[in-house]
Structure formats: C-alpha cells, structure tokens
Design an enzyme around this catalytic site. Structure first.
Site: not given
Ligand code: ZN
Ligand code: ZN
Length: 349
Positions: A129, A189
């Site tokens: 990111y 997740e």
C-alpha cells in the site's frame, strides 16, 4: 469459570524433554522441533506449500501507468481508491501483530511455521500500500490516506468487533478467547477484504490502475490461503477440544458473520454507490456468498440460504487467474513458481 476458560499455555521455544511430534494442538507438549514429514495434521504441510510458493514483492509491478491515471480518476473513483487502500492497510497491519501473538499459544510447531509466513505476507501487503501510494501521489496525500484509515467512522466501526476479540485474547488467553479471535480473523481474511478487491478489479476491467489491480490480485491470492489455513486451525482446535464447540460459540459465529455482512453492506453503499460498473446489490450478494463459503469451511451451517454460488460473474475472470491452466489476465509471472499438484482451491472464489 468453566472448562472453556481454561488458561492456554504459552509455548516454550525449545523443550528437548518433549517429543517432536506435537501431542495436541493447544495445551500440548512438543520439543518445538519441526519435521514436516511427521506432523499431526498433514494438511498443514499442504497449506505451507501453498503459502510459501505464493511469494511476491510489490517492486515487481510497474506503476507508471497508474501514476498517469490516478489524477484522471473521477472524484468518486479517487475517493473510493484512497478509502479502500486505507481500509486494507487497517486490516493488514494488525493482522501481522495478531498472527504472531496467536502462534505463541498454539503447541503444534507446524502452525507456528505457517503463522510466520502469514505474518511475513501481511508485512508485504502493508508495504505494497505504501508502494502503490508512493508511486502515484506525494507524501502529504499518502499520510492523509493512512490517517483517514484510522479516523474514518465506518472503518472504525467495521474493525471494532475484530479488534475487540483480538484484545480479549491478548488480555486473557483461553481456548474460548483463542477460538473467537480466530473466527474474527477468518472474517477479516475471508470477508472484509473482498468488496475492496472487487473495487480494484472493476477499475482493471475498464483498463484503469492495472498495476494496483495486479498487486491486489497477489494480495487476494494470499488472503484466500490465509483464510483457508485459519479455518483449518479452528477446526483442529474444536475437533480436539469439543467442549469449546458450544451452542454459544455457534451463535457467536453466526452473529459475527451476520454483523460483518451488515458492515460490509454499509461500507459498500457508502463508498461504491456511485462507481460505474459496480452494482451494490450484486456486491452484497457476493459478500453473502463469501460468508456462506467461510462458514462451510468452519464446518458450520450457512447463514444465507440460496447464496451458494458466486453470482458476481465478472469477478470470476480475475479469480480464475489464480490457476495456471487458464488465461492469465495479469500475466502473473510468479504463478509459475507454483507446483501443479497443489490443491489451491482458488477456482471457486
Ligand atoms: Zn494481508
Ligand atoms: Zn491475511
């Protein structure tokens, strides 16, 4: 306090008096020496192969096209881009810390080994990111996006149930807090990433931000392997400790998934409503399908009857790229590292 509140023992780093083959998944005995060929759950080795052959680094991805396109995105697209990158960072950063802490209270060294790889991958996700943002925007805007992630009300609300369970576990280490934290982890997740992933794939199918899309597809592949392994660990713990599988736990799990789907719906309506190519109702159906699938992996009843198939047909084109035999949309060169005999289970995202 009943049996479920029984304290968990923290692993010893090395205990030569104990056998190498772990005697139990939690509160057992093991030397800490791992021979993959003699482990209580051979499926954990399959998980290890899957996790370790997924290796990638963000620098492999060329971001020049994304750098040009980022300023040209519509205001809504850019807002969603920033918000979702921020959101994903709030999932990957704590997951690194969580998985490390969990591993200390699971006896089986095979779980510890896989947790080490999962933790390393979450670190890479987090770096990616930073890499994406560094490639397309200045430091001031990067910091604004990462700050936004910790101040955005819907993001805070979304992460709350997960962080509550994680903190409960950190404060009191019992079989019950461990299983609940792992269930929330499987939600993180297996549910919370997916509307974010879909947003980037939707840009890619319009030929926008394809570098970011490629990175997201690597993360997606990792998260699928993580959620699969975490559900295997939950099943092993519950299988060996049936006293933990109470009606209350089943109720807790169903409520947690229901709540996660509601929060995902709220988030999608807020951030994706005006995005061309995304149908929010279809997205919600997709999230319900994911919830059913995850519950199935935990061996529990589905919550949403009739949502047993992925009706978001276009997303399958991206999911299919995780197998070697099909068209490779992103030309994922690191997929060639994978061995063909590994059942990766990505066909049915
Ligand atoms: Zn991750
Ligand atoms: Zn993960």
């Amino acid at each position: 306090m009943g049996e479920n509140s029984k304290e968990l023992t923290r692993i010893k780093i090395l205990e030569p008096l104990n056998p190498n083959h772990s005697t139990a998944i939690i509160n057992g005995k093991t030397s800490g020496i791992l021979n993959w060929n003699d482990i209580p759950y051979p499926s954990f080795y399959r998980a290890y192969k899957e996790l370790s052959t997924n290796y990638w680094i963000p620098d492999e991805v060329d971001m020049k096209g994304d750098a040009k396109q980022y300023p040209q995105l519509s205001e809504e697209e850019r807002y969603a881009f920033d918000a979702i990158i921020g959101l994903l960072a709030t999932l990957d950063s704590p997951q690194t810390r969580f998985i490390y802490n969990i591993a200390e209270y699971v006896t089986d060294p095979a779980v510890h080994a896989n947790a080490a790889i999962i933790g390393q991958q979450e670190v890479i996700h987090n770096e990616s990111y930073s890499y994406v943002l560094a490639s397309i925007t200045d430091l001031k805007n990067q910091n604004r996006i990462f700050d936004f992630a910790r101040t955005h009300e819907t993001i805070i609300k979304r992460n709350e149930p997960i962080m509550d369970a994680y903190n409960d576990f950190m404060e009191h280490k019992s079989g019950e807090t461990l299983v609940k934290a792992l269930i929330q982890s499987s939600i993180l997740e297996g549910i919370n990433f997916y509307s974010g992933f879909a947003y980037f794939y939707n840009l890619v199918r319009q030929n926008k931000m394809t570098g970011t899309g490629k990175i997201i597809s690597f993360i997606n592949r990792d998260e699928l392997a993580h959620s699969k392994f975490i559900s295997e660990v939950i099943r092993a713990i519950l299988g060996e400790n049936p006293e933990l599988l109470t009606d209350e736990l089943i109720e807790y799990t169903h409520e947690a998934f229901k709540h996660a789907v509601e929060l995902e719906t709220e988030w999608s309506s807020e951030v994706l409503q005006k995005i061309e190519g995304i149908d929010v109702d279809e997205m919600v159906d997709y999230v319900k399908y994911r919830a059913n699938k995850m519950l199935g992996m935990l061996g529990m009843d589905e919550l949403y009857p009739g949502y047993s198939d992925n009706t978001m047909t276009w997303i399958k084109a991206y999911a299919d790229n995780f197998t070697e035999t099909k068209t490779d949309f992103f030309e994922m060169r690191n997929s060639s590292y994978k061995k063909t005999n590994i059942d990766n289970g990505f066909d049915d995202l």
